[in-house]
Design a protein around this motif. Structure first.
Motif, PDB file in Angstrom:
ATOM      1  N   SER A  31       8.118  55.222  12.757  1.00 23.98           N
ATOM      2  CA  SER A  31       9.838  55.107  12.073  1.00 23.98           C
ATOM      3  C   SER A  31      10.002  54.442  13.125  1.00 23.98           C
ATOM      4  N   ILE A  32      11.038  53.374  13.371  1.00 22.61           N
ATOM      5  CA  ILE A  32      11.446  52.953  14.747  1.00 22.61           C
ATOM      6  C   ILE A  32      13.113  52.908  14.757  1.00 22.61           C
ATOM      7  N   THR A  33      13.783  53.312  15.836  1.00 25.37           N
ATOM      8  CA  THR A  33      15.055  52.317  15.876  1.00 25.37           C
ATOM      9  C   THR A  33      15.174  51.767  16.678  1.00 25.37           C
ATOM     10  N   TYR A  34      16.330  50.581  16.303  1.00 26.25           N
ATOM     11  CA  TYR A  34      15.528  48.616  17.517  1.00 26.25           C
ATOM     12  C   TYR A  34      17.473  49.670  18.316  1.00 26.25           C
ATOM     13  N   LEU A  35      17.030  49.323  19.232  1.00 25.53           N
ATOM     14  CA  LEU A  35      18.360  49.481  20.601  1.00 25.53           C
ATOM     15  C   LEU A  35      18.942  48.624  20.630  1.00 25.53           C
ATOM     16  N   LYS A  36      18.351  47.457  21.643  1.00 21.29           N
ATOM     17  CA  LYS A  36      18.716  46.354  21.224  1.00 21.29           C
ATOM     18  C   LYS A  36      17.669  45.436  21.477  1.00 21.29           C
ATOM     19  N   LYS A  37      18.366  44.354  21.375  1.00 30.31           N
ATOM     20  CA  LYS A  37      17.462  42.896  21.381  1.00 30.31           C
ATOM     21  C   LYS A  37      16.520  43.078  22.207  1.00 30.31           C
ATOM     22  N   ALA A  38      15.714  43.087  21.677  1.00 29.75           N
ATOM     23  CA  ALA A  38      14.204  42.254  22.847  1.00 29.75           C
ATOM     24  C   ALA A  38      13.586  41.327  22.978  1.00 29.75           C
ATOM     25  N   ARG A  39      13.821  40.740  24.522  1.00 33.78           N
ATOM     26  CA  ARG A  39      13.632  39.986  24.523  1.00 33.78           C
ATOM     27  C   ARG A  39      13.052  39.942  25.985  1.00 33.78           C
ATOM     28  N   GLY A  40      11.688  39.018  26.644  1.00 26.04           N
ATOM     29  CA  GLY A  40      10.999  38.687  28.050  1.00 26.04           C
ATOM     30  C   GLY A  40       9.929  39.914  27.579  1.00 26.04           C
ATOM     31  N   LEU A  41       9.549  40.111  28.666  1.00 24.65           N
ATOM     32  CA  LEU A  41       8.101  40.795  28.847  1.00 24.65           C
ATOM     33  C   LEU A  41       8.329  42.914  28.157  1.00 24.65           C
ATOM     34  N   LEU A  42       7.654  43.188  27.304  1.00 33.43           N
ATOM     35  CA  LEU A  42       8.108  43.720  26.371  1.00 33.43           C
ATOM     36  C   LEU A  42       6.661  45.145  27.005  1.00 33.43           C
ATOM     37  N   THR A  43       7.163  46.465  27.355  1.00 35.28           N
ATOM     38  CA  THR A  43       5.977  47.400  27.754  1.00 35.28           C
ATOM     39  C   THR A  43       6.054  48.658  26.621  1.00 35.28           C
ATOM     40  N   ALA A  44       5.768  49.022  25.542  1.00 37.53           N
ATOM     41  CA  ALA A  44       5.348  50.298  24.737  1.00 37.53           C
ATOM     42  C   ALA A  44       4.361  51.540  25.686  1.00 37.53           C
ATOM     43  N   GLU A  45       4.946  52.495  25.910  1.00 40.81           N
ATOM     44  CA  GLU A  45       4.546  54.080  26.596  1.00 40.81           C
ATOM     45  C   GLU A  45       4.569  55.075  25.737  1.00 40.81           C
ATOM     46  N   CYS A  46       3.612  55.443  25.683  1.00 37.54           N
ATOM     47  CA  CYS A  46       3.254  56.230  24.414  1.00 37.54           C
ATOM     48  C   CYS A  46       2.071  57.237  25.394  1.00 37.54           C
ATOM     49  N   ARG A  47       2.459  59.138  25.598  1.00 40.37           N
ATOM     50  CA  ARG A  47       2.167  59.677  25.117  1.00 40.37           C
ATOM     51  C   ARG A  47       1.278  60.741  24.217  1.00 40.37           C
ATOM     52  N   ALA A  48       0.361  61.648  24.478  1.00 40.73           N
ATOM     53  CA  ALA A  48       0.168  62.252  22.971  1.00 40.73           C
ATOM     54  C   ALA A  48      -0.936  63.701  24.113  1.00 40.73           C
ATOM     55  N   GLU A  49       0.219  64.485  23.955  1.00 37.94           N
ATOM     56  CA  GLU A  49      -0.380  65.629  24.352  1.00 37.94           C
ATOM     57  C   GLU A  49      -0.680  66.869  23.709  1.00 37.94           C
ATOM     58  N   ARG A  50      -1.531  67.829  23.276  1.00 38.68           N
ATOM     59  CA  ARG A  50      -1.848  68.611  22.995  1.00 38.68           C
ATOM     60  C   ARG A  50      -2.894  68.238  21.928  1.00 38.68           C
ATOM     61  N   LEU A  51      -3.480  67.923  22.051  1.00 33.26           N
ATOM     62  CA  LEU A  51      -4.903  67.291  21.048  1.00 33.26           C
ATOM     63  C   LEU A  51      -6.139  67.664  20.711  1.00 33.26           C
ATOM     64  N   ASN A  52      -5.697  69.375  21.066  1.00 34.63           N
ATOM     65  CA  ASN A  52      -6.614  69.690  20.319  1.00 34.63           C
ATOM     66  C   ASN A  52      -7.050  70.430  19.013  1.00 34.63           C
ATOM     67  N   VAL A  53      -7.461  69.630  18.800  1.00 39.42           N
ATOM     68  CA  VAL A  53      -7.922  69.740  16.754  1.00 39.42           C
ATOM     69  C   VAL A  53      -9.167  70.805  16.419  1.00 39.42           C
ATOM     70  N   THR A  54      -8.525  71.880  15.595  1.00 39.51           N
ATOM     71  CA  THR A  54      -9.179  73.045  15.303  1.00 39.51           C
ATOM     72  C   THR A  54      -9.395  72.650  13.521  1.00 39.51           C
TER      73      THR A  54
END
Length: 172
Positions: free
Chosen positions: A105-128
């Motif tokens: 899912s994605i929510t667009y908050l304002k028009k995107a112009r210029g250089l864009l940067t996407a960041e994601c932090r994924a924690e607690r990935l100890n999968v058993t």
């Protein structure tokens, strides 16, 4: 032994660690990533940072990713966010664990112009055992204004050992 295609995290980390320090290495990594995942590669994003559970990806504003309103197309933003999520999650998974996106899912908050940067932090990935995991992504413009927020829902699970794998291990 699990295939590197079904659990690519270790391969991604190794390739990044080998290429990123070299002159032009991040561009080469980004090109190879686009070759391995052609649809994601279609927007021409660049991986700026990659660590287990963390990713920063950039996208230059150019005609091929624009819409009729003169801003970056909504689906290009979604593609960028999904790429950041995928790299952060997959690079953070231990060997022998695979993941696949089951929702986005994605929510667009304002028009995107210029250089864009996407960041994601994924924690607690100890999968058993099999589990669902949500990875949040923020997409910012050059002024650090958030232009979109996304959530990728992942199904994570240890790769089951097949009878063939068990026989190979027992005969070694």
């Amino acid at each position: 032994m699990p295939s590197s295609l079904s659990a690519p995290g270790e391969r991604l980390r190794t390739l990044w660690n080998r290429l990123a320090p070299l002159p032009g290495g991040k561009a080469v990594f980004s090109f190879l990533l686009g070759w391995m995942t052609p649809y994601s590669g279609s927007i021409g994003a660049r991986v700026a940072e990659l660590e287990p559970g963390w990713c920063r990806v950039t996208l230059r504003d150019r005609r091929r990713v624009r819409n009729h309103l003169g801003s970056i197309h909504a689906i290009a933003l979604a593609n960028l966010a999904e790429m950041a999520s995928g790299l952060a999650v997959l690079a953070g998974l231990p060997a022998g664990v695979q993941g696949i996106v089951t929702g986005f899912s994605i929510t667009y908050l304002k028009k995107a112009r210029g250089l864009l940067t996407a960041e994601c932090r994924a924690e607690r990935l100890n999968v058993t055992s099999e589990q669902d995991y949500e990875a949040a992504v923020a997409v910012m413009d050059a002024q650090d204004d958030v232009v979109a927020r996304a959530t990728a829902r992942w199904r994570l699970r240890p790769i089951p050992r097949t009878t063939h794998d068990a026989r190979r291990t027992n005969s070694s």
